[in-house]
Write a protein that holds these residues in place. Structure first.
Motif, PDB file in Angstrom:
ATOM      1  N   SER A  12      -5.087  21.863 -35.128  1.00 37.98           N
ATOM      2  CA  SER A  12      -5.444  20.942 -36.193  1.00 37.98           C
ATOM      3  C   SER A  12      -6.949  20.721 -36.194  1.00 37.98           C
ATOM      4  N   ASP A  29       0.902  28.121 -30.926  1.00 37.84           N
ATOM      5  CA  ASP A  29       0.496  26.768 -30.558  1.00 37.84           C
ATOM      6  C   ASP A  29       0.054  26.032 -31.814  1.00 37.84           C
ATOM      7  N   ARG A  30       0.301  24.725 -31.844  1.00 37.81           N
ATOM      8  CA  ARG A  30      -0.148  23.910 -32.967  1.00 37.81           C
ATOM      9  C   ARG A  30      -1.641  23.695 -32.880  1.00 37.81           C
ATOM     10  N   HIS A  90      -3.521  21.322 -40.466  1.00 38.39           N
ATOM     11  CA  HIS A  90      -2.614  21.633 -39.371  1.00 38.39           C
ATOM     12  C   HIS A  90      -2.044  23.022 -39.600  1.00 38.39           C
ATOM     13  N   TRP A  91      -1.999  23.838 -38.541  1.00 35.42           N
ATOM     14  CA  TRP A  91      -1.457  25.180 -38.664  1.00 35.42           C
ATOM     15  C   TRP A  91      -0.968  25.655 -37.306  1.00 35.42           C
ATOM     16  N   LEU A  92      -0.255  26.752 -37.303  1.00 33.99           N
ATOM     17  CA  LEU A  92       0.197  27.378 -36.069  1.00 33.99           C
ATOM     18  C   LEU A  92      -0.673  28.586 -35.774  1.00 33.99           C
TER      19      LEU A  92
END
Length: 65
Positions: free
Chosen positions: A61, A58-59, A50-52
């Motif tokens: 994954s 925006d998220r 998971h990252w931005l």
């Protein structure tokens, strides 16, 4: 569509998706991983990332394993 054609298409799509995920993750400084859960005496562990997105925040994954 024959089985070999379908298998080839899936393999090619997998390679393309893997390249896109690697490229997206290279631009990020921090990545959170791991997901564990249990159900009816069975334990599971999935590896997710998971990252931005650095541009839009925006998220994002990806399921890795």
């Amino acid at each position: 569509m024959s089985r070999p054609t379908l298998r080839s298409s899936i393999a090619e799509a997998t390679k393309t998706m893997k390249k896109k995920v690697i490229a997206a993750m290279r631009e990020v400084e921090y990545i959170a991983t791991t997901d564990c859960w249990t159900t009816r005496r069975c334990s599971f562990m999935g590896v997710t990332a998971h990252w931005l997105d650095p541009d839009s925040l925006d998220r994002r994954s990806a399921a890795l394993a």
